[in-house]
Design a protein around this motif. Structure first.
Motif, PDB file in Angstrom:
ATOM      1  N   VAL A 193      12.393   7.768   3.700  1.00  0.00           N
ATOM      2  CA  VAL A 193      11.912   6.294   3.546  1.00  0.00           C
ATOM      3  C   VAL A 193      10.685   6.164   3.067  1.00  0.00           C
ATOM      4  O   VAL A 193      10.425   5.120   1.987  1.00  0.00           O
ATOM      5  N   VAL A 194       9.488   6.711   3.434  1.00  0.00           N
ATOM      6  CA  VAL A 194       8.336   6.581   2.963  1.00  0.00           C
ATOM      7  C   VAL A 194       7.976   7.285   1.617  1.00  0.00           C
ATOM      8  O   VAL A 194       7.447   6.506   0.620  1.00  0.00           O
ATOM      9  N   ALA A 195       8.665   8.196   1.022  1.00  0.00           N
ATOM     10  CA  ALA A 195       8.793   8.577  -0.388  1.00  0.00           C
ATOM     11  C   ALA A 195       9.378   7.492  -1.245  1.00  0.00           C
ATOM     12  O   ALA A 195       8.904   7.277  -2.332  1.00  0.00           O
ATOM     13  N   ILE A 196      10.599   6.977  -0.754  1.00  0.00           N
ATOM     14  CA  ILE A 196      11.243   5.729  -1.804  1.00  0.00           C
ATOM     15  C   ILE A 196      10.138   4.720  -1.873  1.00  0.00           C
ATOM     16  O   ILE A 196      10.028   3.943  -2.777  1.00  0.00           O
ATOM     17  N   HIS A 197       9.625   4.371  -0.570  1.00  0.00           N
ATOM     18  CA  HIS A 197       8.627   3.005  -0.379  1.00  0.00           C
ATOM     19  C   HIS A 197       7.411   3.339  -1.455  1.00  0.00           C
ATOM     20  O   HIS A 197       7.086   2.440  -2.193  1.00  0.00           O
ATOM     21  N   ASN A 198       6.987   4.548  -1.506  1.00  0.00           N
ATOM     22  CA  ASN A 198       5.688   5.038  -2.432  1.00  0.00           C
ATOM     23  C   ASN A 198       6.158   4.794  -3.659  1.00  0.00           C
ATOM     24  O   ASN A 198       5.453   4.434  -4.622  1.00  0.00           O
ATOM     25  N   LYS A 199       7.435   5.126  -4.172  1.00  0.00           N
ATOM     26  CA  LYS A 199       7.890   5.095  -5.578  1.00  0.00           C
ATOM     27  C   LYS A 199       8.025   3.714  -6.005  1.00  0.00           C
ATOM     28  O   LYS A 199       7.793   3.363  -6.928  1.00  0.00           O
ATOM     29  N   SER A 200       8.746   3.002  -4.944  1.00  0.00           N
ATOM     30  CA  SER A 200       8.584   1.275  -5.461  1.00  0.00           C
ATOM     31  C   SER A 200       7.375   0.866  -5.328  1.00  0.00           C
ATOM     32  O   SER A 200       7.414  -0.407  -6.149  1.00  0.00           O
ATOM     33  N   THR A 201       6.358   1.246  -4.838  1.00  0.00           N
ATOM     34  CA  THR A 201       5.010   0.502  -4.811  1.00  0.00           C
ATOM     35  C   THR A 201       4.234   0.738  -6.019  1.00  0.00           C
ATOM     36  O   THR A 201       3.120   0.392  -6.154  1.00  0.00           O
ATOM     37  N   ARG A 255       0.884  -1.280   0.018  1.00  0.00           N
ATOM     38  CA  ARG A 255       0.092  -0.014   0.074  1.00  0.00           C
ATOM     39  C   ARG A 255       1.010   1.341  -0.069  1.00  0.00           C
ATOM     40  O   ARG A 255       1.795   1.144   0.478  1.00  0.00           O
ATOM     41  N   GLN A 256       0.390   2.336  -0.486  1.00  0.00           N
ATOM     42  CA  GLN A 256       1.023   3.769  -0.662  1.00  0.00           C
ATOM     43  C   GLN A 256       0.926   4.051   0.898  1.00  0.00           C
ATOM     44  O   GLN A 256      -0.170   4.191   1.426  1.00  0.00           O
ATOM     45  N   ILE A 257       1.760   5.035   1.408  1.00  0.00           N
ATOM     46  CA  ILE A 257       1.752   5.654   2.619  1.00  0.00           C
ATOM     47  C   ILE A 257       1.622   7.253   2.387  1.00  0.00           C
ATOM     48  O   ILE A 257       2.416   7.510   1.596  1.00  0.00           O
ATOM     49  N   PRO A 258       0.626   7.692   2.869  1.00  0.00           N
ATOM     50  CA  PRO A 258       0.424   9.321   2.601  1.00  0.00           C
ATOM     51  C   PRO A 258       1.555   9.972   3.225  1.00  0.00           C
ATOM     52  O   PRO A 258       1.923   9.647   4.302  1.00  0.00           O
ATOM     53  N   LEU A 259       2.065  10.888   2.294  1.00  0.00           N
ATOM     54  CA  LEU A 259       3.425  11.677   2.999  1.00  0.00           C
ATOM     55  C   LEU A 259       2.982  12.595   3.926  1.00  0.00           C
ATOM     56  O   LEU A 259       3.412  13.115   4.715  1.00  0.00           O
ATOM     57  N   TRP A 260       1.614  13.293   3.894  1.00  0.00           N
ATOM     58  CA  TRP A 260       1.242  13.983   4.793  1.00  0.00           C
ATOM     59  C   TRP A 260       0.178  13.471   5.823  1.00  0.00           C
ATOM     60  O   TRP A 260      -0.552  12.779   5.535  1.00  0.00           O
ATOM     61  N   ARG A 261       0.408  13.710   7.116  1.00  0.00           N
ATOM     62  CA  ARG A 261      -0.264  12.866   8.245  1.00  0.00           C
ATOM     63  C   ARG A 261      -1.762  13.472   8.400  1.00  0.00           C
ATOM     64  O   ARG A 261      -2.402  12.965   9.095  1.00  0.00           O
ATOM     65  N   SER A 262      -2.155  14.210   7.578  1.00  0.00           N
ATOM     66  CA  SER A 262      -3.528  14.630   7.589  1.00  0.00           C
ATOM     67  C   SER A 262      -4.572  13.522   7.186  1.00  0.00           C
ATOM     68  O   SER A 262      -5.801  13.954   7.200  1.00  0.00           O
TER      69      SER A 262
END
Length: 101
Positions: free
Chosen positions: A89-97, A32-39
C-alpha cells in the motif's frame, strides 16, 4: 478441520487489518512520500497505524498457532505475511504521489 478454519479466519482478519493499517498511513501522509524503510528518523508513523499493525501481528500469530496444529512448523512462516500488505500500500501511495512518473 476446525483448527484449520479458525486459523484461516484469524490469518485473514489479521491480513485485512494489516492492509487497513497501510491505507490509514497513506491517507494520513496526504501528498507526502512515506519512507519504505522504517529507519528514516524524519518520518513519524501515525499511532493508530502502529497499533493496527501490532493487532494484525497478534491476530496472524494466533492464526499461525491454530494452523501449526494442522500443518506443523511451516505455519510459522505466516507471521511474516503481516508486513507485506502495508508495504504494498505504501509503495503504491509513493508511486501515485511522485507525479505520474
Amino acid at each position: 478441520m476446525l483448527a484449520f478454519i479458525v486459523g484461516i479466519l484469524f490469518v485473514g482478519t489479521g491480513l485485512a487489518l494489516s492492509t487497513r493499517s497501510g491505507i490509514f498511513e497513506a491517507r494520513a501522509a496526504g501528498d507526502r512520500q512515506i519512507p519504505l524503510w522504517r529507519s528514516d528518523q524524519s518520518y513519524r508513523r501515525p499511532r493508530a497505524s502502529v497499533l493496527m499493525q501490532a493487532a494484525a501481528g497478534l491476530l496472524v500469530g494466533i492464526g499461525a498457532v491454530f494452523l501449526l496444529i494442522v500443518w506443523g512448523s511451516g505455519a510459522i512462516l505466516l507471521l511474516s505475511l503481516v508486513y507485506v500488505p502495508p508495504f504494498v500500500v505504501v509503495a503504491i501511495h509513493n508511486k501515485s504521489t511522485r507525479g505520474g512518473n
